[in-house]
Design a protein around this motif. Structure first.
Motif, PDB file in Angstrom:
ATOM      1  N   ARG A 211       0.815  -1.212   0.000  1.00 51.62           N
ATOM      2  CA  ARG A 211       0.000   0.000   0.000  1.00 51.62           C
ATOM      3  C   ARG A 211       0.853   1.268   0.000  1.00 51.62           C
ATOM      4  N   ARG A 212       1.992   1.242   0.680  1.00 54.03           N
ATOM      5  CA  ARG A 212       2.831   2.428   0.783  1.00 54.03           C
ATOM      6  C   ARG A 212       3.935   2.492  -0.274  1.00 54.03           C
ATOM      7  N   ALA A 213       3.963   1.525  -1.195  1.00 55.96           N
ATOM      8  CA  ALA A 213       4.958   1.585  -2.283  1.00 55.96           C
ATOM      9  C   ALA A 213       4.755   2.870  -3.071  1.00 55.96           C
ATOM     10  N   ASN A 214       5.851   3.447  -3.588  1.00 57.20           N
ATOM     11  CA  ASN A 214       5.764   4.722  -4.296  1.00 57.20           C
ATOM     12  C   ASN A 214       6.919   4.854  -5.272  1.00 57.20           C
ATOM     13  N   GLN A 215       6.839   5.829  -6.162  1.00 59.13           N
ATOM     14  CA  GLN A 215       7.847   5.978  -7.212  1.00 59.13           C
ATOM     15  C   GLN A 215       9.231   6.269  -6.653  1.00 59.13           C
ATOM     16  N   ALA A 216       9.297   7.116  -5.621  1.00 64.16           N
ATOM     17  CA  ALA A 216      10.607   7.436  -5.049  1.00 64.16           C
ATOM     18  C   ALA A 216      11.254   6.191  -4.462  1.00 64.16           C
ATOM     19  N   LEU A 217      10.468   5.362  -3.794  1.00 67.17           N
ATOM     20  CA  LEU A 217      11.006   4.125  -3.226  1.00 67.17           C
ATOM     21  C   LEU A 217      11.482   3.194  -4.332  1.00 67.17           C
ATOM     22  N   ALA A 218      10.721   3.096  -5.419  1.00 71.25           N
ATOM     23  CA  ALA A 218      11.127   2.238  -6.532  1.00 71.25           C
ATOM     24  C   ALA A 218      12.478   2.671  -7.078  1.00 71.25           C
ATOM     25  N   ARG A 219      12.683   3.974  -7.219  1.00 77.22           N
ATOM     26  CA  ARG A 219      13.978   4.476  -7.711  1.00 77.22           C
ATOM     27  C   ARG A 219      15.094   4.127  -6.734  1.00 77.22           C
ATOM     28  N   MET A 220      14.846   4.309  -5.450  1.00 72.59           N
ATOM     29  CA  MET A 220      15.863   4.009  -4.443  1.00 72.59           C
ATOM     30  C   MET A 220      16.229   2.532  -4.461  1.00 72.59           C
ATOM     31  N   LEU A 221      15.241   1.679  -4.605  1.00 64.61           N
ATOM     32  CA  LEU A 221      15.502   0.241  -4.604  1.00 64.61           C
ATOM     33  C   LEU A 221      16.267  -0.188  -5.855  1.00 64.61           C
ATOM     34  N   CYS A 222      15.953   0.406  -6.979  1.00 59.51           N
ATOM     35  CA  CYS A 222      16.695   0.081  -8.202  1.00 59.51           C
ATOM     36  C   CYS A 222      18.148   0.543  -8.088  1.00 59.51           C
ATOM     37  N   ASP A 223      18.349   1.727  -7.523  1.00 63.03           N
ATOM     38  CA  ASP A 223      19.729   2.208  -7.304  1.00 63.03           C
ATOM     39  C   ASP A 223      20.481   1.240  -6.402  1.00 63.03           C
ATOM     40  N   TYR A 224      19.803   0.794  -5.335  1.00 58.26           N
ATOM     41  CA  TYR A 224      20.422  -0.145  -4.405  1.00 58.26           C
ATOM     42  C   TYR A 224      20.775  -1.454  -5.109  1.00 58.26           C
ATOM     43  N   ALA A 225      19.873  -1.947  -5.958  1.00 55.69           N
ATOM     44  CA  ALA A 225      20.128  -3.200  -6.685  1.00 55.69           C
ATOM     45  C   ALA A 225      21.329  -3.059  -7.606  1.00 55.69           C
ATOM     46  N   ARG A 226      21.440  -1.909  -8.289  1.00 58.28           N
ATOM     47  CA  ARG A 226      22.582  -1.711  -9.187  1.00 58.28           C
ATOM     48  C   ARG A 226      23.895  -1.674  -8.407  1.00 58.28           C
ATOM     49  N   GLU A 227      23.869  -1.032  -7.249  1.00 60.53           N
ATOM     50  CA  GLU A 227      25.075  -0.986  -6.416  1.00 60.53           C
ATOM     51  C   GLU A 227      25.471  -2.385  -5.964  1.00 60.53           C
ATOM     52  N   ARG A 228      24.506  -3.194  -5.603  1.00 60.45           N
ATOM     53  CA  ARG A 228      24.789  -4.561  -5.185  1.00 60.45           C
ATOM     54  C   ARG A 228      25.401  -5.363  -6.341  1.00 60.45           C
ATOM     55  N   ARG A 229      24.832  -5.238  -7.513  1.00 57.56           N
ATOM     56  CA  ARG A 229      25.358  -5.988  -8.654  1.00 57.56           C
ATOM     57  C   ARG A 229      26.764  -5.519  -9.006  1.00 57.56           C
ATOM     58  N   ALA A 230      26.987  -4.209  -8.967  1.00 56.06           N
ATOM     59  CA  ALA A 230      28.305  -3.676  -9.304  1.00 56.06           C
ATOM     60  C   ALA A 230      29.369  -4.190  -8.341  1.00 56.06           C
ATOM     61  N   ALA A 231      28.959  -4.462  -7.099  1.00 54.38           N
ATOM     62  CA  ALA A 231      29.899  -4.964  -6.096  1.00 54.38           C
ATOM     63  C   ALA A 231      29.970  -6.489  -6.091  1.00 54.38           C
ATOM     64  N   GLY A 232      29.257  -7.130  -7.014  1.00 56.45           N
ATOM     65  CA  GLY A 232      29.260  -8.587  -7.071  1.00 56.45           C
ATOM     66  C   GLY A 232      28.483  -9.245  -5.954  1.00 56.45           C
ATOM     67  N   ARG A 233      27.509  -8.529  -5.405  1.00 57.60           N
ATOM     68  CA  ARG A 233      26.724  -9.061  -4.293  1.00 57.60           C
ATOM     69  C   ARG A 233      25.312  -9.418  -4.762  1.00 57.60           C
ATOM     70  N   PRO A 234      24.690 -10.379  -4.101  1.00 58.02           N
ATOM     71  CA  PRO A 234      23.337 -10.778  -4.507  1.00 58.02           C
ATOM     72  C   PRO A 234      22.315  -9.692  -4.193  1.00 58.02           C
ATOM     73  N   VAL A 235      21.217  -9.716  -4.915  1.00 56.47           N
ATOM     74  CA  VAL A 235      20.112  -8.787  -4.703  1.00 56.47           C
ATOM     75  C   VAL A 235      18.955  -9.560  -4.092  1.00 56.47           C
ATOM     76  N   SER A 236      18.391  -9.027  -3.030  1.00 56.46           N
ATOM     77  CA  SER A 236      17.256  -9.694  -2.385  1.00 56.46           C
ATOM     78  C   SER A 236      16.072  -9.735  -3.342  1.00 56.46           C
ATOM     79  N   PRO A 237      15.496 -10.908  -3.583  1.00 58.15           N
ATOM     80  CA  PRO A 237      14.314 -10.969  -4.454  1.00 58.15           C
ATOM     81  C   PRO A 237      13.156 -10.112  -3.959  1.00 58.15           C
ATOM     82  N   GLU A 238      13.062  -9.909  -2.639  1.00 58.04           N
ATOM     83  CA  GLU A 238      11.960  -9.118  -2.087  1.00 58.04           C
ATOM     84  C   GLU A 238      11.946  -7.693  -2.607  1.00 58.04           C
ATOM     85  N   LEU A 239      13.105  -7.211  -2.978  1.00 63.01           N
ATOM     86  CA  LEU A 239      13.242  -5.817  -3.408  1.00 63.01           C
ATOM     87  C   LEU A 239      12.272  -5.466  -4.531  1.00 63.01           C
TER      88      LEU A 239
END
Length: 292
Positions: A211-239
């Motif tokens: 219910r509280r999901a929003n566009q700003a959060l989606a952008r933040m989570l995608c940025d976080y996922a890219r940082e994880r991949r760039a560092a060779g770390r797994p991304v939580s599927p929940e994201l």
């Protein structure tokens, strides 16, 4: 658009509802649960302390002493609740989920609700308790957030809880707790969700996540996922759960990468997220996945 945080809807306002419907108050529910579980001497002590605090005869020092003595008097056993008790809790206070609580946590909250007052008096008493609280007390007081009178006044304490470096304290606010979804503004909500992933916590127990999901959060989570991949770390599927409904072009490209993940759980999560997006690109990605 997600629902806005609640403002001005307080448990004090609900007193009339409880009276009109004979709905038990949270303090009375917790007391009944403890009475059923405690030894006679422990129950007698708790009942006496509650009566004194509600009667207004206890000093501030006596209040603090009673709260601090709860574990010694009641013990620290798990609070035993069956399905009927949990349903009753949710009826008394929608979203209240006391699974995983202990008898000392419930006992502390009974005494706090009995002697803490209301309004700014209560908010200040809670602040003072948290200043000197050990980790067990801190967890109990944060788990009680949805039960407090005038809950908007204790929002600073909730914000402090999710800023904590101690994961159990963070989860006392974030997990199985309706308070953040009801009272956090969007920025505070988003920071809490991202921090959960950052500290290795889970998103599933966060109430109101969809219910509280929003566009700003989606952008933040995608940025976080890219940082994880760039560092060779797994991304939580929940994201991806919070990304799909608000995915823009860039987010859809991130989901396309997730569809090719070596982790089957992430692939499934990405597909589930795409199914919640109504953009043509999302449908095309899903069709490509199904054609494999």
């Amino acid at each position: 658009m997600p629902d806005a945080p609640r403002r001005g809807a307080t448990l004090s306002d609900s007193e009339t509802t409880w009276s009109a419907t004979n709905m038990p108050r949270p303090i009375d529910l917790m007391t009944s649960w403890l009475r059923a579980q405690l030894a006679p001497d422990a129950w007698s002590w708790l009942a006496t302390q509650r009566e004194r605090l509600e009667g207004g005869s206890a000093s501030g020092r006596e209040f603090n002493l009673a709260v601090s003595l709860v574990p010694r008097r009641l013990g620290k056993a798990d609070l035993v609740l069956d399905g009927a008790a949990l349903a009753e809790a949710d009826r008394a206070r929608p979203g209240w989920d006391p699974r995983g609580w202990s008898v000392d946590q419930a006992g502390r909250l009974v005494l706090l609700l009995a002697g803490g007052g209301t309004g700014r008096v209560f908010a200040e008493r809670l602040r003072q308790l948290l200043v000197t609280a050990d980790i067990a007390e801190t967890i109990a007081f944060h788990r009680g957030l949805p039960l407090y009178p005038d809950p908007e006044l204790v929002e600073p304490r909730a914000r402090e809880g999710v800023r904590s470096a101690m994961q159990p304290v963070f989860e006392a606010v974030a997990h199985r707790n309706p308070y953040p979804a009801e009272y956090f503004v969007e920025d505070a909500w988003n920071q809490m969700v991202v921090k959960a992933l950052f500290i290795g916590s889970t998103l599933a127990p966060i109430q109101g996540l969809d219910r509280r999901a929003n566009q700003a959060l989606a952008r933040m989570l995608c940025d976080y996922a890219r940082e994880r991949r760039a560092a060779g770390r797994p991304v939580s599927p929940e994201l991806w759960r919070c990304v799909g409904p608000h995915a823009n072009d860039a987010a859809l490209e991130d989901l396309a990468v997730a569809l090719d993940s070596a982790d089957p759980a992430e692939r499934d999560a990405a597909a589930a997220a795409l199914a919640t997006c109504d953009r043509p690109r999302a449908r095309a990605l899903l069709e490509r996945t199904m054609a494999r």
